[in-house]
Design a protein around this motif. Structure first.
Motif, PDB file in Angstrom:
ATOM      1  N   ARG A   1      -5.224 -13.959  -6.431  1.00 40.00           N
ATOM      2  CA  ARG A   1      -4.753 -12.949  -5.332  1.00 40.00           C
ATOM      3  C   ARG A   1      -4.300 -11.623  -5.744  1.00 40.00           C
ATOM      4  N   ALA A   2      -3.451 -11.733  -6.923  1.00 41.20           N
ATOM      5  CA  ALA A   2      -2.845 -10.716  -7.644  1.00 41.20           C
ATOM      6  C   ALA A   2      -3.833  -9.660  -8.029  1.00 41.20           C
ATOM      7  N   ARG A   3      -4.886 -10.197  -8.586  1.00 37.36           N
ATOM      8  CA  ARG A   3      -6.056  -9.271  -9.145  1.00 37.36           C
ATOM      9  C   ARG A   3      -6.567  -8.411  -8.140  1.00 37.36           C
ATOM     10  N   LYS A   4      -6.924  -9.487  -7.028  1.00 36.07           N
ATOM     11  CA  LYS A   4      -7.579  -8.894  -5.844  1.00 36.07           C
ATOM     12  C   LYS A   4      -6.832  -7.737  -5.324  1.00 36.07           C
ATOM     13  N   VAL A   5      -5.606  -7.864  -5.085  1.00 35.69           N
ATOM     14  CA  VAL A   5      -4.846  -7.031  -4.223  1.00 35.69           C
ATOM     15  C   VAL A   5      -4.817  -5.561  -5.266  1.00 35.69           C
ATOM     16  N   MET A   6      -4.518  -5.833  -6.704  1.00 33.51           N
ATOM     17  CA  MET A   6      -4.351  -4.511  -7.542  1.00 33.51           C
ATOM     18  C   MET A   6      -5.781  -3.845  -7.318  1.00 33.51           C
ATOM     19  N   LYS A   7      -6.988  -4.449  -7.743  1.00 32.98           N
ATOM     20  CA  LYS A   7      -8.179  -3.849  -7.320  1.00 32.98           C
ATOM     21  C   LYS A   7      -8.415  -2.833  -5.957  1.00 32.98           C
ATOM     22  N   GLU A   8      -7.952  -3.880  -4.865  1.00 32.55           N
ATOM     23  CA  GLU A   8      -8.069  -3.033  -3.576  1.00 32.55           C
ATOM     24  C   GLU A   8      -7.297  -1.807  -3.552  1.00 32.55           C
ATOM     25  N   LEU A   9      -5.798  -2.008  -4.070  1.00 37.32           N
ATOM     26  CA  LEU A   9      -4.923  -0.896  -4.213  1.00 37.32           C
ATOM     27  C   LEU A   9      -5.335   0.147  -5.430  1.00 37.32           C
ATOM     28  N   GLY A  10      -6.185   0.003  -6.204  1.00 37.18           N
ATOM     29  CA  GLY A  10      -6.586   0.973  -7.181  1.00 37.18           C
ATOM     30  C   GLY A  10      -5.805   1.143  -8.263  1.00 37.18           C
ATOM     31  N   ILE A  11      -4.903  -0.160  -8.591  1.00 39.24           N
ATOM     32  CA  ILE A  11      -3.808  -0.163  -9.462  1.00 39.24           C
ATOM     33  C   ILE A  11      -4.532  -0.745 -10.813  1.00 39.24           C
ATOM     34  N   LYS A  12      -4.264   0.059 -12.018  1.00 38.32           N
ATOM     35  CA  LYS A  12      -4.830  -0.473 -13.169  1.00 38.32           C
ATOM     36  C   LYS A  12      -3.838  -0.770 -14.345  1.00 38.32           C
TER      37      LYS A  12
ATOM     38  N   SER B   1       0.842  -1.273  -0.008  1.00 36.21           N
ATOM     39  CA  SER B   1       0.072  -0.177  -0.029  1.00 36.21           C
ATOM     40  C   SER B   1       0.787   1.142   0.004  1.00 36.21           C
ATOM     41  N   PHE B   2       2.054   1.294   0.779  1.00 39.64           N
ATOM     42  CA  PHE B   2       3.019   2.133   0.967  1.00 39.64           C
ATOM     43  C   PHE B   2       3.443   2.815  -0.646  1.00 39.64           C
ATOM     44  N   ILE B   3       3.984   1.570  -0.905  1.00 37.80           N
ATOM     45  CA  ILE B   3       4.753   1.646  -2.256  1.00 37.80           C
ATOM     46  C   ILE B   3       3.944   2.185  -3.315  1.00 37.80           C
ATOM     47  N   ASN B   4       2.685   1.835  -3.333  1.00 39.69           N
ATOM     48  CA  ASN B   4       1.997   2.167  -4.441  1.00 39.69           C
ATOM     49  C   ASN B   4       1.414   3.557  -4.225  1.00 39.69           C
ATOM     50  N   ALA B   5       1.665   4.096  -3.164  1.00 38.87           N
ATOM     51  CA  ALA B   5       0.905   5.434  -2.712  1.00 38.87           C
ATOM     52  C   ALA B   5       2.210   6.154  -3.253  1.00 38.87           C
ATOM     53  N   ILE B   6       3.405   6.076  -2.936  1.00 42.27           N
ATOM     54  CA  ILE B   6       4.682   6.929  -3.277  1.00 42.27           C
ATOM     55  C   ILE B   6       5.039   6.837  -4.681  1.00 42.27           C
ATOM     56  N   THR B   7       4.508   5.787  -5.469  1.00 42.24           N
ATOM     57  CA  THR B   7       4.767   5.620  -6.931  1.00 42.24           C
ATOM     58  C   THR B   7       3.661   6.042  -7.692  1.00 42.24           C
TER      59      THR B   7
ATOM     60  N   ARG C   1       3.645  10.223 -14.533  1.00 43.88           N
ATOM     61  CA  ARG C   1       2.800   8.969 -14.574  1.00 43.88           C
ATOM     62  C   ARG C   1       2.872   8.183 -13.481  1.00 43.88           C
ATOM     63  N   ASN C   2       1.835   7.321 -13.194  1.00 39.14           N
ATOM     64  CA  ASN C   2       1.725   6.158 -12.196  1.00 39.14           C
ATOM     65  C   ASN C   2       2.826   5.005 -12.585  1.00 39.14           C
ATOM     66  N   ALA C   3       3.840   4.590 -11.652  1.00 42.11           N
ATOM     67  CA  ALA C   3       4.277   3.280 -12.091  1.00 42.11           C
ATOM     68  C   ALA C   3       3.547   2.006 -12.477  1.00 42.11           C
ATOM     69  N   THR C   4       4.128   1.442 -13.548  1.00 47.19           N
ATOM     70  CA  THR C   4       3.558   0.134 -13.942  1.00 47.19           C
ATOM     71  C   THR C   4       4.204  -1.050 -13.203  1.00 47.19           C
ATOM     72  N   TRP C   5       3.185  -2.110 -12.925  1.00 48.56           N
ATOM     73  CA  TRP C   5       3.435  -3.205 -11.927  1.00 48.56           C
ATOM     74  C   TRP C   5       3.622  -4.303 -13.031  1.00 48.56           C
ATOM     75  N   HIS C   6       4.530  -5.113 -12.749  1.00 49.63           N
ATOM     76  CA  HIS C   6       4.793  -6.439 -13.751  1.00 49.63           C
ATOM     77  C   HIS C   6       4.840  -7.318 -12.323  1.00 49.63           C
ATOM     78  N   ILE C   7       3.845  -8.498 -12.348  1.00 51.05           N
ATOM     79  CA  ILE C   7       3.756  -9.433 -11.220  1.00 51.05           C
ATOM     80  C   ILE C   7       3.902 -10.840 -11.705  1.00 51.05           C
ATOM     81  N   SER C   8       4.873 -11.749 -11.153  1.00 54.81           N
ATOM     82  CA  SER C   8       4.708 -12.987 -11.547  1.00 54.81           C
ATOM     83  C   SER C   8       3.986 -13.696 -10.689  1.00 54.81           C
ATOM     84  N   CYS C   9       3.217 -14.852 -11.360  1.00 54.26           N
ATOM     85  CA  CYS C   9       2.236 -15.511 -10.719  1.00 54.26           C
ATOM     86  C   CYS C   9       2.449 -17.248 -10.836  1.00 54.26           C
TER      87      CYS C   9
END
Length: 449
Positions: free
Chosen positions: A421-432, A273-279, A405-413
């Protein structure tokens, strides 16, 4: 300072080392624990208890099994305890433990001693296990570029030995195997200090002072154990910010965030949550600080009467721990000790707010201590209204560029469950702006050599 060279933030979890065939899974720890627990307990001078299970078989157990299991039916801990170790470390049944050891002075002393043995022994075994990792230097086929800064949740030096990472760019947020005292393992649900009123009882006036409220002493011992086994993520986040500052990482320059082999488990959500906020664009660092989280109006209005109510809410929150870990569990101590059979009025929301405000007060003091140390080291006075390490970094660096611009996330699953789980977390954090990859190799293909 010169402009930041960093463009990538790489977050490495336990699955990353497993991908490198290093036996760092919690199942591996379970096996190590089972093999060495009696040996280590004896070396520490701790007791070994022989118990008979329902089938009549005799088993040797330690304080860990008594405290983290069911003390009334002691047995070896289930595999699930180790497979979800961090999540399970906050599931101490405080009421059952208090009931088992009893109200006598001898019982309360034995409770404190057993709880201390349990958390000390579990940590010692975990640290001993971490020290067994032996990472061979190999060519992984990938090399993380010098514009990459690592947030490493592992305790190993895999990145230095196999991915060409400069140790200065490898921030171990939970410590390193070469320094057992630095190792952090635990939950993230009890970061506030145990309330001293639970043991001092100054705000309680029993009709017979000689009787007191002995179960509150036992409850304090459990609260202290929960505090000692918390990750204290806010402190770790402050350390992360100091590391960014030391290495000249301008967080607003980070364009890509790679999450490699991390489960995105709830115990680590404060970090993400913190890393998302500051990026993200328009981040206000002060809002993320401990002071920024405080309810200033509430704190300013605290008088003696409201302070007493605040303390009572904190006590009630502590006594309601069992109901939070298992909402269906019977509340053994639901009634007042005076025998009137009156249920104490309780609001979970109000109590949680009271505990949260107490925590942010504690955290603000610790962050202020860090800022004052930085002030002495950097020779630049902390500006008025600055309560954030990142704000201070911005100040001494004469201001940073605004993020475009907001940072882009790349997630290994690793599995379908990981993807869910990754999709759920991204949704909760508002990351598109994110992408999911079926393997770590695929996720870091741009770093192949």
């Amino acid at each position: 300072m010169s402009r930041s060279k960093y463009r990538n933030l790489i977050i490495v979890g336990n699955g990353f080392d497993c991908w490198q065939s290093i036996p760092t899974s919690y199942e591996a720890f379970r096996l190590y624990y089972s093999k060495h627990v009696e040996e280590v307990a004896k070396a520490l001078g701790y007791g070994i208890y022989t118990v008979t299970d329902k089938s009549g078989a005799k088993k040797n157990i330690t304080a860990v099994e008594l405290i983290y299991g069911n003390p009334f039916e002691p047995n070896h801990l289930e595999n699930e305890f180790f497979w979800n170790l961090e999540a399970r470390m906050d599931r101490l049944d405080d009421q059952k433990i208090n009931f088992f050891f009893g109200r006598s002075a001898e019982g309360r002393e034995k409770l404190r001693k057993t709880v201390d043995e349990a958390i000390t022994l579990l940590r010692r075994l975990f640290c001993d296990w971490v020290e067994t990792f032996n990472i061979k230097k190999e060519n992984s086929g990938f090399r993380f570029s010098d514009d990459s800064f690592i947030v490493n949740f592992n305790y190993t030096d895999t990145l230095e030995k196999r991915f060409g990472v400069n140790p200065n760019n490898d921030f171990h947020i939970h410590g390193v195997a070469t320094d057992p005292s630095s190792i952090v393992v635990g939950h993230s649900t009890h970061p506030e200090m145990p309330l001293k009123e639970l043991i001092e009882q100054h705000f309680i006036k029993p009709e017979d002072p000689a009787k007191g409220l002995p179960r509150f002493e036992g409850l304090y011992a459990v609260e202290e154990a929960l505090y000692r086994t918390d990750k204290h993520t806010a402190d770790r986040i402050d350390e992360f910010c100091v590391s960014l500052m030391k290495n000249g990482v301008h967080i607003e320059d980070i364009e890509n965030i790679y999450v490699l082999g991390h489960s995105l488990a709830p115990a680590d959500m404060d970090y993400f949550s913190f890393i998302n906020a500051i990026t993200r664009c328009g981040c206000n660092y002060e809002d993320l600080s401990a002071v920024g989280h405080m309810n200033q109006d509430f704190l300013a209005s605290l008088n003696d009467e409201r302070l007493l109510g605040w303390i009572i809410l904190n006590v009630q929150y502590a006594t309601a721990h069992r109901g939070r870990i298992d909402p269906n569990a019977e509340d053994i101590f639901a009634f007042l000790d005076d025998g009137r059979n009156d249920k104490m009025p309780y609001s979970e929301y109000a109590a949680k707010c009271a505990v949260t405000q107490r925590f942010w007060l504690e955290q603000a003091r610790r962050t202020q201590d860090i800022l004052e140390n930085l002030e002495r080291r950097c020779g630049a006075q902390i500006p008025e209204g600055c309560h954030s390490i990142l704000s201070y970094m911005d100040y001494i660096d004469y201001g940073h560029d605004q993020r475009k611009r907001n940072a882009t996330w790349h997630i290994s699953c690793y599995s379908d469950a990981d993807r869910k789980r990754a999709r759920k977390v991204m949704k909760e954090l508002g990351i598109k702006n994110y992408s999911l990859h079926s393997s770590i190799s695929d996720c870091i293909a741009d770093f192949a050599v």
